[in-house]
Motif scaffolding. Structure first.
Motif, PDB file in Angstrom:
ATOM      1  N   MET A 102     -54.792   5.060  -3.136  1.00  8.76           N
ATOM      2  CA  MET A 102     -54.847   4.753  -4.575  1.00  8.76           C
ATOM      3  C   MET A 102     -55.144   5.993  -5.409  1.00  8.76           C
ATOM      4  O   MET A 102     -54.633   6.145  -6.513  1.00  8.76           O
ATOM      5  N   GLU A 103     -55.998   6.881  -4.894  1.00  6.46           N
ATOM      6  CA  GLU A 103     -56.299   8.093  -5.654  1.00  6.46           C
ATOM      7  C   GLU A 103     -55.247   9.150  -5.331  1.00  6.46           C
ATOM      8  O   GLU A 103     -55.094   9.534  -4.167  1.00  6.46           O
ATOM      9  N   PRO A 104     -54.527   9.640  -6.328  1.00  6.07           N
ATOM     10  CA  PRO A 104     -53.563  10.710  -6.055  1.00  6.07           C
ATOM     11  C   PRO A 104     -54.284  11.964  -5.540  1.00  6.07           C
ATOM     12  O   PRO A 104     -55.467  12.171  -5.817  1.00  6.07           O
ATOM     13  N   GLU A 115     -43.065  -2.461   3.936  1.00  4.87           N
ATOM     14  CA  GLU A 115     -43.164  -1.025   3.680  1.00  4.87           C
ATOM     15  C   GLU A 115     -42.069  -0.236   4.378  1.00  4.87           C
ATOM     16  O   GLU A 115     -41.930  -0.294   5.599  1.00  4.87           O
ATOM     17  N   SER A 157     -45.357   5.542   3.850  1.00  9.90           N
ATOM     18  CA  SER A 157     -46.191   6.403   2.995  1.00  9.90           C
ATOM     19  C   SER A 157     -47.629   5.899   2.982  1.00  9.90           C
ATOM     20  O   SER A 157     -47.869   4.694   2.927  1.00  9.90           O
ATOM     21  N   HIS A 158     -48.573   6.852   3.015  1.00 12.01           N
ATOM     22  CA  HIS A 158     -49.992   6.474   2.995  1.00 12.01           C
ATOM     23  C   HIS A 158     -50.334   5.703   1.727  1.00 12.01           C
ATOM     24  O   HIS A 158     -51.063   4.735   1.771  1.00 12.01           O
ATOM     25  N   ALA A 159     -49.819   6.206   0.592  1.00 15.63           N
ATOM     26  CA  ALA A 159     -50.017   5.531  -0.687  1.00 15.63           C
ATOM     27  C   ALA A 159     -51.478   5.230  -1.004  1.00 15.63           C
ATOM     28  O   ALA A 159     -51.810   4.127  -1.453  1.00 15.63           O
ATOM     29  N   ARG A 162     -47.469  18.576 -19.448  1.00 17.42           N
ATOM     30  CA  ARG A 162     -46.344  17.739 -19.019  1.00 17.42           C
ATOM     31  C   ARG A 162     -45.101  18.037 -19.862  1.00 17.42           C
ATOM     32  O   ARG A 162     -44.000  18.172 -19.325  1.00 17.42           O
ATOM     33  N   GLY A 187     -54.288   5.719 -10.967  1.00 11.36           N
ATOM     34  CA  GLY A 187     -53.695   5.654  -9.641  1.00 11.36           C
ATOM     35  C   GLY A 187     -52.210   5.952  -9.671  1.00 11.36           C
ATOM     36  O   GLY A 187     -51.666   6.491  -8.714  1.00 11.36           O
ATOM     37  N   CYS A 188     -51.554   5.566 -10.768  1.00  9.60           N
ATOM     38  CA  CYS A 188     -50.099   5.765 -10.814  1.00  9.60           C
ATOM     39  C   CYS A 188     -49.613   6.256 -12.164  1.00  9.60           C
ATOM     40  O   CYS A 188     -48.581   6.895 -12.246  1.00  9.60           O
ATOM     41  N   TYR A 224     -42.180   1.322  -3.434  1.00  6.08           N
ATOM     42  CA  TYR A 224     -42.742   1.288  -2.085  1.00  6.08           C
ATOM     43  C   TYR A 224     -43.742   0.143  -2.064  1.00  6.08           C
ATOM     44  O   TYR A 224     -44.810   0.220  -2.676  1.00  6.08           O
ATOM     45  N   GLN A 262     -48.224   0.401 -12.352  1.00  2.00           N
ATOM     46  CA  GLN A 262     -47.817  -0.169 -11.068  1.00  2.00           C
ATOM     47  C   GLN A 262     -48.992  -0.536 -10.178  1.00  2.00           C
ATOM     48  O   GLN A 262     -48.790  -1.188  -9.160  1.00  2.00           O
ATOM     49  N   ARG A 270     -55.179  -0.419  -1.661  1.00  2.00           N
ATOM     50  CA  ARG A 270     -54.525   0.060  -0.437  1.00  2.00           C
ATOM     51  C   ARG A 270     -55.470  -0.004   0.760  1.00  2.00           C
ATOM     52  O   ARG A 270     -55.027  -0.092   1.899  1.00  2.00           O
ATOM     53  N   ASP A 276     -42.709   5.543  -5.540  1.00  2.00           N
ATOM     54  CA  ASP A 276     -43.853   5.148  -6.364  1.00  2.00           C
ATOM     55  C   ASP A 276     -44.332   3.772  -5.898  1.00  2.00           C
ATOM     56  O   ASP A 276     -43.795   3.220  -4.933  1.00  2.00           O
ATOM     57  N   LEU A 277     -45.342   3.228  -6.566  1.00  2.00           N
ATOM     58  CA  LEU A 277     -45.952   1.987  -6.079  1.00  2.00           C
ATOM     59  C   LEU A 277     -45.208   0.739  -6.528  1.00  2.00           C
ATOM     60  O   LEU A 277     -45.580  -0.370  -6.149  1.00  2.00           O
ATOM     61  N   ALA A 278     -44.150   0.911  -7.313  1.00  2.00           N
ATOM     62  CA  ALA A 278     -43.292  -0.241  -7.608  1.00  2.00           C
ATOM     63  C   ALA A 278     -42.211  -0.357  -6.549  1.00  2.00           C
ATOM     64  O   ALA A 278     -41.870  -1.446  -6.096  1.00  2.00           O
ATOM     65  N   TYR A 309     -61.712   3.363  -5.348  1.00  2.00           N
ATOM     66  CA  TYR A 309     -60.879   3.899  -6.439  1.00  2.00           C
ATOM     67  C   TYR A 309     -60.215   2.795  -7.258  1.00  2.00           C
ATOM     68  O   TYR A 309     -60.078   2.929  -8.462  1.00  2.00           O
ATOM     69  N   ARG A 353     -47.887  10.284  -9.379  1.00  2.52           N
ATOM     70  CA  ARG A 353     -47.543   9.298  -8.359  1.00  2.52           C
ATOM     71  C   ARG A 353     -46.106   9.478  -7.839  1.00  2.52           C
ATOM     72  O   ARG A 353     -45.892   9.436  -6.620  1.00  2.52           O
ATOM     73  N   PRO A 354     -45.120   9.697  -8.718  1.00  2.00           N
ATOM     74  CA  PRO A 354     -43.758   9.815  -8.180  1.00  2.00           C
ATOM     75  C   PRO A 354     -43.543  11.053  -7.300  1.00  2.00           C
ATOM     76  O   PRO A 354     -42.536  11.134  -6.596  1.00  2.00           O
ATOM     77  N   VAL A 391     -46.468  -2.043  -1.002  1.00  3.99           N
ATOM     78  CA  VAL A 391     -47.651  -2.304  -0.179  1.00  3.99           C
ATOM     79  C   VAL A 391     -48.111  -3.735  -0.467  1.00  3.99           C
ATOM     80  O   VAL A 391     -47.793  -4.291  -1.514  1.00  3.99           O
TER      81      VAL A 391
END
Lengths: 166, 739
Positions: free
Chosen positions: B197-199, B647, B193-195, B124, A36-37, B666, A41, A147, B662-664, A98, B279-280, B668
């Motif tokens: 879970m699945e990118p 949020e 942001s929708h955020a 990467r 997911g990240c 932002y 996170q 989420r 990212d999820l840290a 997910y 994610r970022p 939720v």
């Protein structure tokens, strides 16, 4: 290198930079653990290493030679669900699905932590055995983001399994 | 099947399968990790190469040079695709930011290159060797500063919310000036942001000039159309497949850069390529809910009746972008003879603003429903009572149009009873338990019900198995299950005899998942196809289709009963149809309603808000599956808590990007933020909506929740925050001094 995954020895030729998560998903085709990240996170990649839950995106595969790794695939299968998986279905503890394998692996290991007396931020008395309350479950599960917002149902599912175990 | 007169009784009304809290049929796959998501298709796309997306490091300007030689020479690299190699790819009709191509940078983290290698790690590492030089240009990143340049624009969220640039009924200014009790306040909501879970992720594979993409998308037919346009291809040469979507919330309504880059990468690499946005990258590369500045003015008589109501909203977007339609609900929610709504748009250089769950209403109700709470207090009225006084059963702008169903008052009254609302002290800051200040808040929820064409194909085989095929998606909403329930009810078989196949563009085009229109329309499409299949079965048996009864796996007429599988014969039967709508939605206003009730505790020392209790009472037509519908609502309530408390995409106003991408950063809601949530559905069937008599709930659950939280915080503390989210810093200096 060789890894022990869900009770089986699995060989993989991997880059030293490859995370345990990508080893599972890309090399061994065990895609139940989710990315997911990739940053520790969200918790979607949670698996158990020697019974303890870890974020598999934050650990490299080469660190786990000889470790006993349990993934969602090792807990149960569609025709043979683990009690926690069945409870998630019964209580609708998921939506898009997910984060779900991570939530389930995390919850199974989390209940063992409470049994073992490991305290959390929500434990008021550090010398007493932690109690199995909704607040304890919520605190200990907060490393697994959903989420879709199935939290209320996830806690119901975990509580049912915990009460049956008790 | 054309639906242009109200539904009469039909096989769905049997409610043998529909309306039952059935466990999701995809549950065993999702809970065991065996449901395949886009990036996981080892089964159909073996030996892919890995693509890694590079995002622009500036928010506005031009690329002067991209140096890729080091990357091309790096171990394992198969191909490098850069944005300078092609003209900007043409956008679909609902998007503004260029997904890829050309030297112009329109927003931060716009995709500028893709590095393809044998492994993810190699791709990467090689991506880090690509050097991109920019000629940076100044941009407009501060909505508060740009608001003065904003121009009136019409709005259409693409998800149902719409409003003209300025809409007037009666004489707002005159009535407002004359009103004995008034409110004139401004509220601001942040970028969100929708955020999911699945990118955003895609695997692309070419066979000659045919392209298949396994992707994560809510709207398959839009995606196919827009991908064909982007790549200048014939739509029939493209196949999209999204059987499982790991959350969307509007973020996956549209084609995104992962799809076009996977396709271009696969063409360059001459093999399948898989691409996931890291994610970022997601918050700035994709779309977001735009920030708003909203002014609400209310005028009322001392009897509590609203005489003047105005709601104006300003938001920003890229050139040719759309405004956030935050005023839309204000056109319909309350009575009042003198009305004004207005939308303004400031041209800015942040990433593309677009639909996020309940676009328009989510931020719009955050302002309106707090203003209503404030106005009730000024009038000395209970906020529930004030809403009931100003209820309307007709469209206030067009009184000849009635609501098809409108049970807002009943939602509020049931909520009052269930929640123990009468225990609330109307004076703020009165209830205290130790370090906690306690308060209750209420808000109305409102979201329109949208009707849109939806198709399906239904097969019956010789074993009596019914298979449904439609390009409808299940993004966590429960589509698989309610579609199976629909087919089971229609064909008279147990749900275990139904197979549902979704998300494939080779299947008939459906309504897709967005705007809370998915459940009602997609099941109505399946209903239409099943009606045809029933006719085909009856015809084959020589039965009169009007008299044939489908039950217990058999079709019966008079004293003759034939098992369905036998009726289908060895070759099986297949039927395809779509639901299409007449003008019922024009003649009647179709909306869904809720009463949201929240209790909070605010830490008197730190200003930390904890949600204690939440209740939503919803009226949304027939509830097809109370279990999955309840989940839709609790999930939306959770997102509403995020909007109220944590949020916000924080804008770097110098460099023009969302910093906490990212999820840290932002934040939720997590488990510890959410208590047990209660949902009640009122009994309602709406024969004007479709043969299913259902409406949507997935966005209704979010609409108004944030305002109920804010109103509860006011009741707890006496502090009215109008700049959301309500973080600790906005409370702490104004908390009561301690004795």
């Amino acid at each position: 290198m060789s890894l022990r995954i869900n009770g089986q020895a699995r060989a993989a030729e991997i880059d030293t930079r490859t995370t345990l998560l990508d080893t599972l998903r890309e090399h061994l085709k065990l895609t139940g653990s989710k990315k997911g990240c990739d940053h520790g996170q969200c918790g979607a990649c949670t698996v158990m290493v020697n019974g303890r839950r870890v974020y598999s995106c934050l650990t490299l595969a080469i660190m786990h030679e000889g470790d006993e790794i349990t993934t969602i695939e090792g807990l149960g299968q569609p025709e043979n669900l683990h009690p926690m998986q069945a409870a998630f279905v019964k209580h609708d503890g998921y939506q898009c699905g997910y984060c779900t394998p991570g939530q389930i692996c995390s919850s199974v290991a989390m209940l063992e932590e409470i049994k073992a007396g490991v305290p959390s931020h929500a434990t008021s008395d550090l010398t007493a055995a932690p109690r199995l309350t909704a607040d304890e479950i919520r605190e200990r599960m907060s490393g697994n983001i959903c989420r879709c917002g199935a939290y209320s149902n996830i806690v119901d599912a975990i509580t049912e399994v915990a009460e049956k175990q008790a | 099947m054309r639906f242009d007169t109200p539904a009469t009784s039909n096989p769905i009304d049997q409610l043998k399968v529909i309306g039952k809290p059935t466990d999701r049929i995809d549950g065993p796959l999702k809970t065991t990790g065996t449901a395949p998501y886009a990036y996981e298709r080892h089964d159909v796309a073996p030996n892919p190469a890995y693509g890694f997306v590079i995002g622009a490091g500036v928010a506005k300007g031009r690329i002067t040079r991209i140096e890729v030689s080091a990357a091309r020479a790096a171990p394992g690299v198969v191909a490098v695709v850069t944005t300078l190699e092609s003209a900007p790819l043409p956008n679909g009709p609902m998007n503004t930011a260029t997904l890829f191509g050309g030297a112009e940078i329109q927003h931060y983290h716009q995709a500028v290159a893709l590095v393809v290698a044998e492994t993810f790690e190699q791709a990467r590492a090689a991506a880090a060797l690509v050097r991109v030089d920019y000629a940076r240009q100044p941009g407009r990143f501060d909505l508060a500063a740009e608001a003065r340049n904003a121009k009136p624009v019409p709005g259409d969220s693409g998800e149902g919310s719409g409003a003209p640039p300025e809409d007037r009924f009666g004489d707002f200014e005159g009535a407002f000036a004359a009103a004995p009790v008034k409110l004139d306040e401004t509220y601001t909501t942040p970028d969100e942001s929708h955020a999911a879970m699945e990118p955003h992720a895609t695997i692309a594979a070419w066979e000659g000039d045919r392209l298949t993409v396994w992707t994560s998308n809510q709207m398959i037919a839009w995606g196919k159309r827009d991908l064909a346009k982007a790549l200048s291809m014939k739509p029939e040469n493209i196949r999209l497949d999204s059987p499982y979507v790991g959350g969307g919330f509007g973020g996956k309504l549209f084609l995104r850069s992962d799809v076009v880059l996977a396709a271009l990468g696969a063409r360059a690499a001459r093999r399948p390529v898989k691409v996931a946005l890291t994610r970022p990258l997601i918050a700035n590369n994709t779309t977001h809910r735009p920030a708003t500045i909203q002014r609400v003015r209310l005028g009322a008589g001392r009897d509590g009746r609203i005489t003047a109501i105005a709601h104006e909203s300003t938001s920003g977007n890229l050139k040719d972008g759309k405004p956030e339609t935050a005023v839309q609900q204000t056109k319909l929610l309350y009575a009042g003879a003198n009305r004004l709504t207005a939308l303004r748009l400031a041209e800015m250089d942040l990433p593309e603003g677009n639909a996020m769950r309940a676009p328009g209403e989510a931020p719009g109700l955050m302002a309106l429903e707090v203003a209503i709470d404030e106005m009730a207090e000024r009038l000395g009225l209970d906020p529930v009572e004030f809403r009931i006084i100003n209820d309307t059963q007709v469209d206030p702008e067009h009184p000849e149009r009635h609501f098809s169903q409108r049970q807002l008052v009943e939602c509020l009254r049931r909520g009052v009873e269930r929640f123990g609302w009468t225990n609330r002290d109307p004076r703020p800051g009165q209830r205290r338990a130790g370090r906690w200040l306690l308060g209750m808040g209420v808000a109305a929820g409102f979201r329109n019900n949208l009707l849109t064409k939806s198709g399906a194909r239904v097969r019956l085989d010789s074993g009596g198995v019914v298979t449904v095929e439609t390009d409808m998606t299940d993004i966590g909403t429960g589509s698989y299950t309610i579609i199976a329930q629909t087919a089971a009810e229609m064909m008279g078989v147990p749900i275990g005899k139904v197979v549902v196949k979704l998300g494939d563009s080779d299947f008939p085009a459906s309504a897709g998942s967005g705007g809370q229109w998915g459940a009602n329309n997609s099941t109505a499409g399946v209903f239409a196809a099943c009606v045809k299949l029933r006719e085909a079965v009856a015809q084959r048996l020589g039965f009169n289709s009007a008299e044939a009864e489908f039950a217990n796996g058999q079709v019966r007429s008079g004293n003759r009963a034939v098992p369905l599988g036998e009726a289908a014969g060895p070759g099986g039967l297949v039927a395809e149809d779509a639901i299409e709508y007449g003008d019922l939605a024009k003649r009647y206003q179709q909306s869904t309603f809720a009463g949201h009730f929240v209790e909070v505790a605010v830490d008197v020392f730190t200003g930390e808000t904890r949600i204690q209790r939440m209740l939503a009472v919803c009226a949304a037509g027939r509830i097809l599956n109370p279990k999955s519908a309840r989940s839709q609502v609790i999930g939306a309530m959770t997102m509403g808590v995020g909007a109220a408390l944590s949020e916000a995409l924080e804008v770097d106003k110098r460099h023009g990007f969302f910093v906490n991408h990212d999820l840290a950063g932002y934040e939720v809601p997590v488990h510890a933020d959410i208590p047990h949530q209660e949902v009640l559905f009122l009994d309602e069937v709406d024969p004007l909506s479709s043969p299913m008599k259902a409406k949507g709930v997935g966005e209704l659950g979010l609409c108004g929740v944030g305002a109920a939280v804010a109103n509860a915080i006011y009741n707890a503390t006496g502090i009215r925050v109008r700049d959301y989210p309500i973080t600790l810093d906005k409370l702490i200096e104004r908390l009561p001094t301690l004795a």
